[in-house]
Design a protein around this motif. Structure first.
Motif, PDB file in Angstrom:
ATOM      1  N   ARG A 139       0.778  -1.103   0.028  1.00  0.00           N
ATOM      2  CA  ARG A 139      -0.102  -0.007  -0.180  1.00  0.00           C
ATOM      3  C   ARG A 139       0.875   1.282   0.026  1.00  0.00           C
ATOM      4  N   PRO A 140       1.330   1.405  -1.305  1.00  0.00           N
ATOM      5  CA  PRO A 140       2.380   2.711  -1.193  1.00  0.00           C
ATOM      6  C   PRO A 140       1.651   4.050  -0.732  1.00  0.00           C
ATOM      7  N   ASP A 141       0.203   4.215  -0.753  1.00  0.00           N
ATOM      8  CA  ASP A 141      -0.502   5.291  -0.231  1.00  0.00           C
ATOM      9  C   ASP A 141      -0.431   5.568   1.016  1.00  0.00           C
ATOM     10  N   LEU A 142      -0.056   4.592   1.975  1.00  0.00           N
ATOM     11  CA  LEU A 142      -0.074   4.792   3.350  1.00  0.00           C
ATOM     12  C   LEU A 142       0.947   5.342   3.697  1.00  0.00           C
ATOM     13  N   LYS A 143       1.051   6.078   4.983  1.00  0.00           N
ATOM     14  CA  LYS A 143       2.378   6.761   5.592  1.00  0.00           C
ATOM     15  C   LYS A 143       2.854   5.714   6.919  1.00  0.00           C
ATOM     16  N   VAL A 144       4.035   5.583   6.812  1.00  0.00           N
ATOM     17  CA  VAL A 144       4.506   4.828   7.944  1.00  0.00           C
ATOM     18  C   VAL A 144       5.312   5.437   8.954  1.00  0.00           C
ATOM     19  N   GLU A 145       5.095   5.451   9.922  1.00  0.00           N
ATOM     20  CA  GLU A 145       5.891   6.320  11.035  1.00  0.00           C
ATOM     21  C   GLU A 145       6.328   5.400  12.303  1.00  0.00           C
ATOM     22  N   PRO A 146       7.550   6.018  12.809  1.00  0.00           N
ATOM     23  CA  PRO A 146       8.298   5.033  13.848  1.00  0.00           C
ATOM     24  C   PRO A 146       7.389   5.089  15.053  1.00  0.00           C
ATOM     25  N   VAL A 147       7.216   3.983  15.592  1.00  0.00           N
ATOM     26  CA  VAL A 147       6.695   3.962  16.907  1.00  0.00           C
ATOM     27  C   VAL A 147       7.375   2.961  17.854  1.00  0.00           C
ATOM     28  N   ARG A 148       7.912   3.314  18.869  1.00  0.00           N
ATOM     29  CA  ARG A 148       9.056   2.566  20.014  1.00  0.00           C
ATOM     30  C   ARG A 148       8.269   2.576  21.385  1.00  0.00           C
ATOM     31  N   GLY A 149       9.058   1.519  22.158  1.00  0.00           N
ATOM     32  CA  GLY A 149       8.481   1.245  23.464  1.00  0.00           C
ATOM     33  C   GLY A 149       8.146  -0.010  23.618  1.00  0.00           C
ATOM     34  N   ASN A 150       7.628  -0.436  24.706  1.00  0.00           N
ATOM     35  CA  ASN A 150       6.984  -1.946  24.920  1.00  0.00           C
ATOM     36  C   ASN A 150       5.776  -2.198  24.279  1.00  0.00           C
ATOM     37  N   LEU A 151       5.069  -3.097  24.243  1.00  0.00           N
ATOM     38  CA  LEU A 151       3.782  -3.422  23.706  1.00  0.00           C
ATOM     39  C   LEU A 151       2.684  -2.637  24.380  1.00  0.00           C
ATOM     40  N   ASN A 152       2.678  -2.469  25.767  1.00  0.00           N
ATOM     41  CA  ASN A 152       1.610  -1.631  26.305  1.00  0.00           C
ATOM     42  C   ASN A 152       1.792  -0.073  25.749  1.00  0.00           C
ATOM     43  N   THR A 153       2.853   0.213  25.623  1.00  0.00           N
ATOM     44  CA  THR A 153       3.249   1.611  25.239  1.00  0.00           C
ATOM     45  C   THR A 153       2.669   2.177  23.801  1.00  0.00           C
ATOM     46  N   ARG A 154       3.170   1.025  22.869  1.00  0.00           N
ATOM     47  CA  ARG A 154       2.689   1.072  21.334  1.00  0.00           C
ATOM     48  C   ARG A 154       1.126   1.075  21.397  1.00  0.00           C
ATOM     49  N   TYR A 155       0.482   0.175  22.097  1.00  0.00           N
ATOM     50  CA  TYR A 155      -0.797   0.155  22.132  1.00  0.00           C
ATOM     51  C   TYR A 155      -1.447   1.266  22.597  1.00  0.00           C
ATOM     52  N   LYS A 157      -0.404   4.243  22.538  1.00  0.00           N
ATOM     53  CA  LYS A 157      -0.041   5.460  21.284  1.00  0.00           C
ATOM     54  C   LYS A 157      -1.109   5.370  20.319  1.00  0.00           C
ATOM     55  N   LEU A 158      -1.626   4.054  19.881  1.00  0.00           N
ATOM     56  CA  LEU A 158      -2.549   3.502  18.941  1.00  0.00           C
ATOM     57  C   LEU A 158      -4.036   4.444  19.435  1.00  0.00           C
ATOM     58  N   MET A 159      -4.311   3.758  20.606  1.00  0.00           N
ATOM     59  CA  MET A 159      -5.341   4.271  21.212  1.00  0.00           C
ATOM     60  C   MET A 159      -5.720   5.731  21.561  1.00  0.00           C
ATOM     61  N   ASP A 160      -4.549   6.269  21.748  1.00  0.00           N
ATOM     62  CA  ASP A 160      -4.716   7.903  22.041  1.00  0.00           C
ATOM     63  C   ASP A 160      -4.629   8.625  20.855  1.00  0.00           C
ATOM     64  N   GLY A 161      -4.903   7.974  19.567  1.00  0.00           N
ATOM     65  CA  GLY A 161      -4.925   8.539  18.068  1.00  0.00           C
ATOM     66  C   GLY A 161      -3.797   9.035  17.268  1.00  0.00           C
ATOM     67  N   GLN A 162      -2.473   8.477  17.755  1.00  0.00           N
ATOM     68  CA  GLN A 162      -1.076   8.874  17.206  1.00  0.00           C
ATOM     69  C   GLN A 162      -1.308   8.141  15.806  1.00  0.00           C
ATOM     70  N   PHE A 163      -1.758   7.167  15.846  1.00  0.00           N
ATOM     71  CA  PHE A 163      -1.576   6.160  14.707  1.00  0.00           C
ATOM     72  C   PHE A 163      -3.050   5.657  14.309  1.00  0.00           C
ATOM     73  N   ASP A 164      -3.164   5.268  13.152  1.00  0.00           N
ATOM     74  CA  ASP A 164      -4.716   4.662  12.560  1.00  0.00           C
ATOM     75  C   ASP A 164      -4.323   3.056  12.797  1.00  0.00           C
ATOM     76  N   ALA A 165      -3.133   2.564  12.970  1.00  0.00           N
ATOM     77  CA  ALA A 165      -2.944   1.179  13.168  1.00  0.00           C
ATOM     78  C   ALA A 165      -1.413   1.069  13.454  1.00  0.00           C
ATOM     79  N   ILE A 166      -1.221  -0.123  14.036  1.00  0.00           N
ATOM     80  CA  ILE A 166       0.164  -0.643  14.209  1.00  0.00           C
ATOM     81  C   ILE A 166       0.506  -1.984  14.028  1.00  0.00           C
ATOM     82  N   VAL A 167       1.593  -2.417  13.518  1.00  0.00           N
ATOM     83  CA  VAL A 167       2.293  -3.707  13.147  1.00  0.00           C
ATOM     84  C   VAL A 167       2.907  -4.350  14.280  1.00  0.00           C
TER      85      VAL A 167
END
Length: 309
Positions: A139-155, A157-167
């Motif tokens: 999906r070349p139309d998406l934006k990929v941005e770095p997210v660091r930290g443990n799983l709790n931190t990353r989740y 950040k997702l729920m706070d709206g910093q990302f639409d999705a995380i992998v």
């Protein structure tokens, strides 16, 4: 009586993984041994503002723990195999490679939309160049941005709206009991896993024969062989390079089948290959050679030049 100190990173996932290994080891050690957990902080846990490839790569999560092993402050260490660099320090070895969990990656999205259905310009969080390249190839139309930290931190950040999705790695999600948070398990066609993903490496000193003997009892031979092929493949490309590389091997009857990908971080070039054979290291070496001949070396030089500019 012998006290055996088991080292691990402090994150919740790392501790869960280590406790899982300790439970299995408990059944395979002399009765007069006592297992103790030692939680440690690594440089990778402290540097959270930049992507791993810019600050030294995966070895950041293991160096302090390996030093503690060499200094005999701990007796064995549990790592996620995908965090392990291609070479181990002299004197250390893998005493066991555990039975592999599901090696695939998964998508967690706030909207509940799958990767193919996310809106144009949606922001996907990952600090892995391998994931970044494969997301952008799909999906070349998406934006990929770095997210660091443990799983709790990353989740969070997702729920706070910093990302639409995380992998994330699905194996880690399973170990955390978070399956209900997963929107989609990504197919290997879209997202080939990281080398060693889903397996745990139990590292010890080469000359600690008692520990080596105990660890061999929890070693999974099939996982050891398939991961060995993957790691040989990865190691062929190492030497300071920060190239998106994916590799996944399975045992089909008595043959190892290894698939590999080498990509440009932008996802615009993805080189793919596959090799089969009985010798894990040979299969890994041959696949790396195939992809080098397809243009991986040129890709390597291009990425390195881009980093130096």
């Amino acid at each position: 009586m012998r006290t055996v100190t088991v080292g691990t990173r402090r994150s919740q996932l790392a501790v869960i993984q280590t406790e899982w290994v300790i439970q299995r080891l408990q059944k395979n050690i002399p009765e007069d041994w006592k297992l103790e957990l030692e939680k440690m902080i690594t440089r990778g846990d402290q540097i959270l503002h930049v992507t791993l490839s810019k600050v030294g790569g995966k070895g950041l999560f293991v160096k302090e723990i390996e030093q503690a092993l060499l200094d005999e402050r701990i007796d064995l260490a549990v790592h996620s195999m995908k965090d392990m660099p291609g070479e181990q320090p002299e004197g250390l070895t893998f005493g066991a490679v555990t039975l592999r969990e599901d090696p695939r990656d998964c998508l967690l999205s706030r909207s509940g939309l799958k990767l193919e259905d996310l809106p144009e310009n949606a922001i996907v969080g990952t600090s892995s160049l391998r994931r970044q390249a494969q997301i952008l190839a799909f999906r070349p139309d998406l934006k990929v941005e770095p997210v660091r930290g443990n799983l709790n931190t990353r989740y969070k950040k997702l729920m706070d709206g910093q990302f639409d999705a995380i992998v994330l790695a699905y194996a880690g999600i399973q170990r955390m009991g978070w399956e209900d948070k997963v929107t989609q398990i990504l197919s290997e066609e879209v997202m080939l896993p990281a080398v060693g993903q889903g397996a745990l490496a139990v590292q010890c000193r080469f000359n600690d024969h008692e520990i080596m003997e105990a660890l061999q009892r929890i070693n999974d031979l099939e996982t050891e062989q398939t991961v060995s092929a993957e790691r040989t493949f990865l190691h062929a490309f190492e030497g300071g390079c920060h190239l998106p590389i994916a590799g996944y091997a399975v045992l089909v009857e008595d043959e190892i089948r290894l698939r590999g990908r080498v990509a440009h971080p932008s996802g615009r070039t993805v080189l793919k290959g596959e090799r089969k054979g009985k010798n894990p290291e040979e299969v890994g070496r041959l696949l790396a050679k195939d992809l080098m001949e397809k243009g991986a070396r040129k890709l390597l030089d291009e990425v390195r030049e881009g980093e130096e500019q």
